[in-house]
Design a protein around this motif. Structure first.
Motif, PDB file in Angstrom:
ATOM      1  N   LYS A 136      12.285  90.461   1.234  1.00  0.00           N
ATOM      2  CA  LYS A 136      11.596  89.275   0.743  1.00  0.00           C
ATOM      3  C   LYS A 136      12.239  88.852  -0.578  1.00  0.00           C
ATOM      4  O   LYS A 136      12.564  89.694  -1.419  1.00  0.00           O
ATOM      5  N   TYR A 137      12.399  87.524  -0.754  1.00  0.00           N
ATOM      6  CA  TYR A 137      13.116  87.006  -1.909  1.00  0.00           C
ATOM      7  C   TYR A 137      12.351  85.863  -2.574  1.00  0.00           C
ATOM      8  O   TYR A 137      11.691  85.067  -1.905  1.00  0.00           O
ATOM      9  N   TYR A 138      12.479  85.817  -3.894  1.00  0.00           N
ATOM     10  CA  TYR A 138      12.041  84.661  -4.670  1.00  0.00           C
ATOM     11  C   TYR A 138      13.281  84.011  -5.284  1.00  0.00           C
ATOM     12  O   TYR A 138      14.185  84.713  -5.762  1.00  0.00           O
ATOM     13  N   PHE A 139      13.306  82.676  -5.287  1.00  0.00           N
ATOM     14  CA  PHE A 139      14.434  81.932  -5.852  1.00  0.00           C
ATOM     15  C   PHE A 139      13.958  81.061  -7.015  1.00  0.00           C
ATOM     16  O   PHE A 139      12.920  80.405  -6.921  1.00  0.00           O
ATOM     17  N   TYR A 140      14.724  81.073  -8.080  1.00  0.00           N
ATOM     18  CA  TYR A 140      14.467  80.232  -9.245  1.00  0.00           C
ATOM     19  C   TYR A 140      15.718  79.379  -9.482  1.00  0.00           C
ATOM     20  O   TYR A 140      16.807  79.926  -9.715  1.00  0.00           O
ATOM     21  N   LEU A 141      15.574  78.048  -9.413  1.00  0.00           N
ATOM     22  CA  LEU A 141      16.693  77.134  -9.643  1.00  0.00           C
ATOM     23  C   LEU A 141      16.438  76.371 -10.944  1.00  0.00           C
ATOM     24  O   LEU A 141      15.357  75.806 -11.131  1.00  0.00           O
ATOM     25  N   HIS A 142      17.424  76.365 -11.810  1.00  0.00           N
ATOM     26  CA  HIS A 142      17.264  75.770 -13.141  1.00  0.00           C
ATOM     27  C   HIS A 142      18.162  74.538 -13.292  1.00  0.00           C
ATOM     28  O   HIS A 142      19.355  74.580 -12.965  1.00  0.00           O
ATOM     29  N   PHE A 143      17.556  73.462 -13.816  1.00  0.00           N
ATOM     30  CA  PHE A 143      18.264  72.184 -13.945  1.00  0.00           C
ATOM     31  C   PHE A 143      18.023  71.591 -15.327  1.00  0.00           C
ATOM     32  O   PHE A 143      16.910  71.645 -15.862  1.00  0.00           O
ATOM     33  N   ALA A 144      19.065  70.981 -15.892  1.00  0.00           N
ATOM     34  CA  ALA A 144      18.945  70.206 -17.132  1.00  0.00           C
ATOM     35  C   ALA A 144      20.145  69.280 -17.233  1.00  0.00           C
ATOM     36  O   ALA A 144      21.269  69.651 -16.866  1.00  0.00           O
ATOM     37  N   GLU A 145      19.908  68.083 -17.738  1.00  0.00           N
ATOM     38  CA  GLU A 145      21.005  67.129 -17.915  1.00  0.00           C
ATOM     39  C   GLU A 145      21.892  67.593 -19.074  1.00  0.00           C
ATOM     40  O   GLU A 145      21.397  67.973 -20.137  1.00  0.00           O
ATOM     41  N   VAL A 146      23.210  67.582 -18.868  1.00  0.00           N
ATOM     42  CA  VAL A 146      24.142  68.013 -19.904  1.00  0.00           C
ATOM     43  C   VAL A 146      25.109  66.904 -20.306  1.00  0.00           C
ATOM     44  O   VAL A 146      25.974  67.125 -21.155  1.00  0.00           O
ATOM     45  N   PRO A 153      24.756  65.288  -7.958  1.00  0.00           N
ATOM     46  CA  PRO A 153      23.785  66.286  -8.387  1.00  0.00           C
ATOM     47  C   PRO A 153      24.427  67.351  -9.270  1.00  0.00           C
ATOM     48  O   PRO A 153      25.661  67.442  -9.367  1.00  0.00           O
ATOM     49  N   LEU A 154      23.590  68.142  -9.903  1.00  0.00           N
ATOM     50  CA  LEU A 154      24.087  69.273 -10.697  1.00  0.00           C
ATOM     51  C   LEU A 154      23.084  70.411 -10.609  1.00  0.00           C
ATOM     52  O   LEU A 154      21.934  70.240 -10.224  1.00  0.00           O
ATOM     53  N   ILE A 155      23.527  71.586 -11.005  1.00  0.00           N
ATOM     54  CA  ILE A 155      22.648  72.747 -11.160  1.00  0.00           C
ATOM     55  C   ILE A 155      23.204  73.604 -12.289  1.00  0.00           C
ATOM     56  O   ILE A 155      24.413  73.789 -12.398  1.00  0.00           O
ATOM     57  N   ASN A 156      22.300  74.110 -13.124  1.00  0.00           N
ATOM     58  CA  ASN A 156      22.720  74.884 -14.296  1.00  0.00           C
ATOM     59  C   ASN A 156      22.687  76.386 -14.058  1.00  0.00           C
ATOM     60  O   ASN A 156      23.515  77.124 -14.604  1.00  0.00           O
ATOM     61  N   GLY A 157      21.721  76.845 -13.307  1.00  0.00           N
ATOM     62  CA  GLY A 157      21.606  78.283 -13.095  1.00  0.00           C
ATOM     63  C   GLY A 157      20.686  78.604 -11.931  1.00  0.00           C
ATOM     64  O   GLY A 157      19.913  77.762 -11.475  1.00  0.00           O
ATOM     65  N   MET A 158      20.783  79.838 -11.465  1.00  0.00           N
ATOM     66  CA  MET A 158      19.974  80.270 -10.337  1.00  0.00           C
ATOM     67  C   MET A 158      19.683  81.757 -10.469  1.00  0.00           C
ATOM     68  O   MET A 158      20.549  82.542 -10.874  1.00  0.00           O
ATOM     69  N   GLU A 159      18.450  82.132 -10.161  1.00  0.00           N
ATOM     70  CA  GLU A 159      18.062  83.540 -10.158  1.00  0.00           C
ATOM     71  C   GLU A 159      17.503  83.892  -8.788  1.00  0.00           C
ATOM     72  O   GLU A 159      16.788  83.104  -8.186  1.00  0.00           O
ATOM     73  N   ILE A 160      17.839  85.094  -8.310  1.00  0.00           N
ATOM     74  CA  ILE A 160      17.333  85.593  -7.035  1.00  0.00           C
ATOM     75  C   ILE A 160      16.688  86.945  -7.283  1.00  0.00           C
ATOM     76  O   ILE A 160      17.301  87.839  -7.873  1.00  0.00           O
ATOM     77  N   TYR A 161      15.426  87.070  -6.857  1.00  0.00           N
ATOM     78  CA  TYR A 161      14.705  88.325  -7.007  1.00  0.00           C
ATOM     79  C   TYR A 161      14.337  88.861  -5.632  1.00  0.00           C
ATOM     80  O   TYR A 161      13.769  88.144  -4.805  1.00  0.00           O
ATOM     81  N   PRO A 168      16.808  65.483 -13.650  1.00  0.00           N
ATOM     82  CA  PRO A 168      16.681  66.571 -14.620  1.00  0.00           C
ATOM     83  C   PRO A 168      16.779  66.087 -16.072  1.00  0.00           C
ATOM     84  O   PRO A 168      17.622  66.546 -16.849  1.00  0.00           O
ATOM     85  N   THR A 169      15.906  65.143 -16.430  1.00  0.00           N
ATOM     86  CA  THR A 169      15.951  64.627 -17.802  1.00  0.00           C
ATOM     87  C   THR A 169      15.537  65.684 -18.807  1.00  0.00           C
ATOM     88  O   THR A 169      15.984  65.680 -19.947  1.00  0.00           O
ATOM     89  N   ASN A 170      14.654  66.592 -18.389  1.00  0.00           N
ATOM     90  CA  ASN A 170      14.290  67.751 -19.195  1.00  0.00           C
ATOM     91  C   ASN A 170      14.629  69.003 -18.403  1.00  0.00           C
ATOM     92  O   ASN A 170      14.944  68.942 -17.224  1.00  0.00           O
ATOM     93  N   THR A 171      14.545  70.149 -19.071  1.00  0.00           N
ATOM     94  CA  THR A 171      14.796  71.398 -18.370  1.00  0.00           C
ATOM     95  C   THR A 171      13.711  71.621 -17.326  1.00  0.00           C
ATOM     96  O   THR A 171      12.525  71.615 -17.625  1.00  0.00           O
ATOM     97  N   ILE A 172      14.130  71.790 -16.066  1.00  0.00           N
ATOM     98  CA  ILE A 172      13.204  71.950 -14.943  1.00  0.00           C
ATOM     99  C   ILE A 172      13.582  73.216 -14.186  1.00  0.00           C
ATOM    100  O   ILE A 172      14.758  73.461 -13.907  1.00  0.00           O
ATOM    101  N   THR A 173      12.581  74.028 -13.854  1.00  0.00           N
ATOM    102  CA  THR A 173      12.798  75.200 -13.012  1.00  0.00           C
ATOM    103  C   THR A 173      12.015  75.029 -11.726  1.00  0.00           C
ATOM    104  O   THR A 173      10.802  74.807 -11.753  1.00  0.00           O
ATOM    105  N   ILE A 174      12.705  75.107 -10.603  1.00  0.00           N
ATOM    106  CA  ILE A 174      12.084  75.020  -9.287  1.00  0.00           C
ATOM    107  C   ILE A 174      12.008  76.431  -8.724  1.00  0.00           C
ATOM    108  O   ILE A 174      13.025  77.131  -8.639  1.00  0.00           O
TER     109      ILE A 174
END
Length: 240
Positions: free
Chosen positions: A55-65, A123-131, A91-97
């Motif tokens: 089982k996995y949780y995903f965290y996707l992080h976005f922000a305009e650069v 599109p863009l993406i700044n970071g991603m975490e997988i748990y 992604p006008t502000n930092t958003i985590t999905i």
């Protein structure tokens, strides 16, 4: 630990300006760097090979650069294994999905980040975490309590580093929580201290789902409205 994961068909963009770390306190270096498709009309694809039974949780992080021109728009949708997952958004502000429940049953997960028809920028993406969910000897937090505390966090946008299971393991108990542990039953939340947590608005109905709560501290916040009747019906609540 964060590391750079080069994806074919993408380019790196970055800023030297300060980018908000967001609710999850993502490192500034992560949020100030992003990838976009090398060809502006392409999508971003992120494929993760996994174990079908895990089982996995995903965290996707976005922000305009980038500094956008007045006639520029960056807007996109997120798809997971072909199904629409989130969006459209900018992604006008930092958003985590985040995935609000553990994903399982697939040998791989593919995220597609697809720009909308109205978007002039890729599109863009700044970071991603997988748990990966790890089973502990102790049972997890009771489902209703876990759902309630996650709802409270979301409702008030709490700037706390609350991640994973609220009560388990004990060494990683969420800040401000007290839990009751039993070898035969799931852990339950019995105290909650949200004093000076910048809460605003009315007292959320999610508190009613913490059915064995004994102590609730909401002092030094900006809450409005009357004390709801459901708190008076909490059989175990002794300190408010």
């Amino acid at each position: 630990m964060w590391y750079r994961w080069p994806l074919p068909g993408t380019s790196i963009v970055q800023t030297y300006n300060t980018v908000s770390r967001g609710t999850f306190n993502i490192p500034s270096k992560v949020m100030s760097t992003a990838i976009t498709p090398t060809i502006s009309t392409d999508d971003i694809f992120v494929k993760l090979n996994t174990t079908i039974t895990n089982k996995y949780y995903f965290y996707l992080h976005f922000a305009e650069v980038e500094i956008l021109k007045s006639n520029d728009t960056r807007e996109f949708d997120i798809y997971l294994n072909g199904d629409h997952s989130y969006g459209p958004f900018s992604p006008t502000n930092t958003i985590t999905i985040i995935s609000n429940y553990p994903r399982t049953g697939f040998s791989s997960y593919t995220f597609k980040i697809n720009k909308t028809f109205n978007s002039t920028l890729p599109p863009l993406i700044n970071g991603m975490e997988i748990y990966r969910v790890k089973q502990f000897q102790l049972q997890q937090t009771e489902d209703q309590d876990a759902a309630a505390i996650w709802s409270i966090k979301s409702t008030y946008g709490l700037k706390k580093n609350w991640q994973g299971d609220p009560c388990i393991p004990r060494a990683s108990l969420w800040d401000g929580l007290g839990c009751n542990y039993s070898d035969l039953q799931a852990a339950k939340i019995i105290s909650l201290n949200l004093s000076s947590s910048q809460l605003s608005g009315e007292i959320a109905t999610a508190f009613a789902n913490l059915t064995v709560l004994q102590s609730l501290d909401l002092s030094y916040n900006n809450l409005t409205g009357d004390v709801p009747e459901f708190l008076a019906r909490q059989d175990h609540l002794r300190i408010l």
